[in-house]
Structures are given as C-alpha cells and as structure tokens.
Design a protein around this motif. Structure first.
Motif, PDB file in Angstrom:
ATOM      1  N   ILE A   1      33.255  52.043  41.172  1.00  0.00           N
ATOM      2  CA  ILE A   1      34.053  52.433  40.001  1.00  0.00           C
ATOM      3  C   ILE A   1      33.991  51.374  38.904  1.00  0.00           C
ATOM      4  CG2 ILE A   1      35.586  54.104  41.089  1.00  0.00           C
ATOM      5  CD1 ILE A   1      37.663  51.912  41.428  1.00  0.00           C
ATOM      6  N   LYS A   2      33.577  50.132  39.272  1.00  0.00           N
ATOM      7  CA  LYS A   2      33.401  49.111  38.230  1.00  0.00           C
ATOM      8  C   LYS A   2      32.083  49.293  37.500  1.00  0.00           C
ATOM      9  CE  LYS A   2      35.983  45.088  39.827  1.00  0.00           C
ATOM     10  NZ  LYS A   2      35.827  43.830  40.578  1.00  0.00           N
TER      11      LYS A   2
ATOM     12  N   ILE B   1      34.752  58.506  35.401  1.00  0.00           N
ATOM     13  CA  ILE B   1      35.664  58.923  36.459  1.00  0.00           C
ATOM     14  C   ILE B   1      36.791  59.732  35.825  1.00  0.00           C
ATOM     15  CG2 ILE B   1      37.156  58.134  38.334  1.00  0.00           C
ATOM     16  CD1 ILE B   1      35.467  55.411  37.945  1.00  0.00           C
TER      17      ILE B   1
ATOM     18  N   HIS C   1      35.287  55.986  46.469  1.00  0.00           N
ATOM     19  CA  HIS C   1      35.012  55.538  45.099  1.00  0.00           C
ATOM     20  C   HIS C   1      33.642  56.044  44.632  1.00  0.00           C
ATOM     21  CE1 HIS C   1      38.558  53.244  44.558  1.00  0.00           C
ATOM     22  NE2 HIS C   1      38.207  52.156  45.200  1.00  0.00           N
TER      23      HIS C   1
ATOM     24  N   SER D   1      33.769  59.594  43.794  1.00  0.00           N
ATOM     25  CA  SER D   1      34.546  59.909  42.588  1.00  0.00           C
ATOM     26  C   SER D   1      33.694  59.755  41.330  1.00  0.00           C
ATOM     27  CB  SER D   1      35.810  59.042  42.507  1.00  0.00           C
ATOM     28  OG  SER D   1      35.504  57.726  42.119  1.00  0.00           O
ATOM     29  N   VAL D   2      32.671  58.897  41.360  1.00  0.00           N
ATOM     30  CA  VAL D   2      31.786  58.801  40.188  1.00  0.00           C
ATOM     31  C   VAL D   2      30.565  59.696  40.339  1.00  0.00           C
ATOM     32  CG1 VAL D   2      32.493  56.471  39.548  1.00  0.00           C
ATOM     33  CG2 VAL D   2      30.504  56.759  41.009  1.00  0.00           C
TER      34      VAL D   2
ATOM     35  N   SER E   1      38.066  66.032  41.498  1.00  0.00           N
ATOM     36  CA  SER E   1      37.388  65.001  40.710  1.00  0.00           C
ATOM     37  C   SER E   1      35.881  65.241  40.684  1.00  0.00           C
ATOM     38  CB  SER E   1      37.715  63.607  41.249  1.00  0.00           C
ATOM     39  OG  SER E   1      37.278  63.508  42.586  1.00  0.00           O
TER      40      SER E   1
ATOM     41  N   ASP F   1      35.215  48.165  45.445  1.00  0.00           N
ATOM     42  CA  ASP F   1      35.433  48.847  44.162  1.00  0.00           C
ATOM     43  C   ASP F   1      34.221  48.805  43.230  1.00  0.00           C
ATOM     44  OD1 ASP F   1      35.585  46.153  43.744  1.00  0.00           O
ATOM     45  OD2 ASP F   1      37.534  46.172  42.738  1.00  0.00           O
TER      46      ASP F   1
ATOM     47  N   PRO G   1      30.160  52.412  37.166  1.00  0.00           N
ATOM     48  CA  PRO G   1      29.993  53.847  37.466  1.00  0.00           C
ATOM     49  C   PRO G   1      28.653  54.427  37.010  1.00  0.00           C
ATOM     50  CG  PRO G   1      31.541  53.545  35.640  1.00  0.00           C
ATOM     51  CD  PRO G   1      31.273  52.176  36.215  1.00  0.00           C
TER      52      PRO G   1
END
Lengths: 117, 220
Positions: B146-147, A83, B179, B182-183, A91, B143, B149
């Motif tokens: 993002i944990k 990320i 989230h 974003s990855v 992003s 989440d 990814p």
C-alpha cells in the motif's frame, strides 16, 4: 526519479513534431493515478528543454481525476489513490480514468519556420 | 497543434517489439522487481540450482553499477548479461532489447530480468515481459504494497521472501496479502524462503505453468 526520463520523452516527442519551429506552450494530461508527480515534471522541464526548440516554452499540466468501477456492483467511485472502496463495501475496483499520461497539444511560434530555425 | 501522444509511446512500442520477438522464439521473460535487498538474486541463484536441469534459464541483470550479480548468476550455472544503468533508476525496453540481442536465448528459454532494486520507477516501464513479479521480504514490513501501490498494481505475482525470518520479525503474512489484494485484486501470491527451501515448489510450479502457457499459445 522516473520523471526525468518521462520529461526527456516529452521534450523529444514535441521537438520531433515541431520540426524545427520554436514551441511556445505544451499541454499535458496527467492522471492522478498515473504514478507521475506533476511538480517533478515541472522541475525537470526547464532543464531538459534548454538548448532545444522547447527552451522557454510554457508548460501546462491538466490534472485528470481518478475513477474506478466496482466489480461487485458496477458503481463508479472517485479515486484519489490506487486504493479505494466502493459504498457497497468491495475494494475490487477497475480503474477507468486517471492513468492518463499524454501530450495533449502544443502551440508553435509561427514567426519561426523550418528554414530559419 | 493537437498531438494526443502517449508520453511513453517509444518505450511502449519497443516493449511490444520485444514481446513479439520473445513470443516468436517461445521465450518467456519474467520481470523481477523489488526494493534493494529483498532477495531477488538469492532467489534466482536457488532457482537456477534447483531447476537448471529441467529448464534452460538465462538472466538479464540490471543494476546502477558493478557486475557482481551477473557473476553470482554465472557461478550458479546460468548465462547472464549485465546492464548498468549508471544514474538510471529503472530498466527500459531499449536496454532489454540490446541485452536480448547479446543473450540470444534458444527457443524454450526462461529469461529472468532482474530490474534495478526500486519499488517506484520500474512500475511505469514495460519491458515486453510475459509476467511481472514483485518480491518483498518479511524484513521490509507488511505495508509495502500500500506504500508503493503502483508497483504492486502492475504485477502478476507477489512473492514474500525470507519466510525463515518470520519468527524474528513483526510481519503478519495475512495482512500483507490483504494489502496486496487491496491494490491489485488479480495478483497471485506466494511465500517462500530461498535459504530454507520452504515454499519453493509453489514458485517452480508457477514458472512451469507460465512456460506451458507460452508453448500452448505458440501452437494455438
């Protein structure tokens, strides 16, 4: 604990290429974004190498830093994880480095050979 | 001595062979990944009951032990093969190859591969699938992408399941989708409930589109 499966692959590939000769040293390239924990490979390596031509070999792991390229502005961005955010605010990044997971080279013990090993 | 060898070369080679084998038979394979208990098997049972008359569906079940899920799938009306990985935490391409040989899917079949419940290890192992789908239930927390990814980066689609529980849990769907993007800026997303049926049509349309793409590619 996929590092165990990965370490088994490393030992199998190196042992095959060593063709019976003892291996002194193995060098890996592990990218920061590869999803593999270098310490976990080290932890598994000695156990997996036992009883093979890699037993007692030194393991060197070269860390490859992560880099992404911004889809919005084309700039390169250093990435510590998957990320990240470009200075332009986007992003949406394509990963251009850091996913490496390869065996770079190995050093053989030339005192042994296929016949005597 | 220079090697420059990809560590996962054997798995990647076998996965490429699986992919070619599947394409030659116009069989779509979908690799379903999630944490344990996200609702993979429940979604498959519901999908088989709803789409069984329209699509030929077969399932490869991966679990460390037991054949419980393969039995659930058979009870729902589809053929299934169980792979037990023992201590293994993920499926690998050679296991799927053996399961495909046993399953012998007819042309046009949709093969669902239910991976071992684990959001870490299966990310690294290509099975030769046509698409990879992450399943995340609202009970797990928004989440997760993002944990974990690596997993969400490797997927084509993320399905948020158990949406019937949304009034009872602190889970913000929009935050979860943000989230995930974003990855993985390319990930498609769906939200549904296998229990209430809400949102299932979107999943079925996605599957129909994947199957149509595969047969279009075969005639190209």
């Amino acid at each position: 604990m996929h590092e165990l499966a990965i370490t088994r692959n490393i030992v199998a590939i190196v042992a095959e290429r060593a063709e019976g000769r003892a291996v002194r040293r193995v060098r890996l390239e592990v990218g920061a974004l590869s999803g593999v924990v270098p310490e976990a490979i080290r932890f598994c390596f000695d156990v997996v190498a036992r009883g093979t031509v890699l037993e007692g070999a030194e393991l060197e792991i070269i860390d490859v830093p992560g880099r992404g390229r911004c889809r919005a502005c084309g700039e390169d961005v250093a990435l510590e994880g998957l990320i990240g955010r470009c200075a332009c605010g986007s992003s949406a990044l394509d990963i251009i480095a850091g996913e490496e997971l390869k065996i770079k080279d190995m050093e053989l013990d030339m005192a042994t050979n296929v016949e005597t090993a | 001595m220079t090697l420059e060898a990809a560590i996962l070369e054997k798995n990647d080679r076998l996965a490429a062979e699986n992919r070619a084998w599947l394409a030659g038979r116009e069989v779509l394979a979908v690799n379903l990944v999630s944490s344990p208990g996200a609702g993979k098997t429940a979604l498959l049972e519901r999908t088989i009951r709803d789409l069984g008359g329209e699509l030929s569906i077969a399932v490869i079940e991966g679990d460390q032990s037991t054949t419980r899920d393969a039995e659930r799938i058979r009870n729902a009306g589809a053929r299934s093969v169980q792979i037990n990985t023992g201590a293994g935490c993920h499926l690998e391409a050679d296991m799927v190859r053996a399961a495909l040989r046993e399953l012998r899917p007819e042309p046009g079949t949709l093969v669902m591969i239910e991976n071992v419940g684990n959001l870490v290890c299966p990310a690294m192992f290509d099975l030769g699938e046509g698409a990879r789908v992450a399943i995340l239930s609202v009970a797990e927390g928004e989440d997760k992408p993002i944990k974990y990814p690596h997993m969400f980066r490797s997927c084509d689609l993320m399905i948020v399941t158990k949406t019937d529980l949304l009034p009872h849990v602190d889970f913000d769907l929009d935050t979860c989708l943000a989230h995930a993007r974003s990855v993985n800026p390319d990930i498609a997303t769906l939200a549904l409930s296998s229990r209430s049926g809400e949102g299932l049509e979107g999943w079925y349309d996605w599957l129909r589109a994947q199957c149509a793409n595969l047969s279009a590619a075969a005639f190209a």
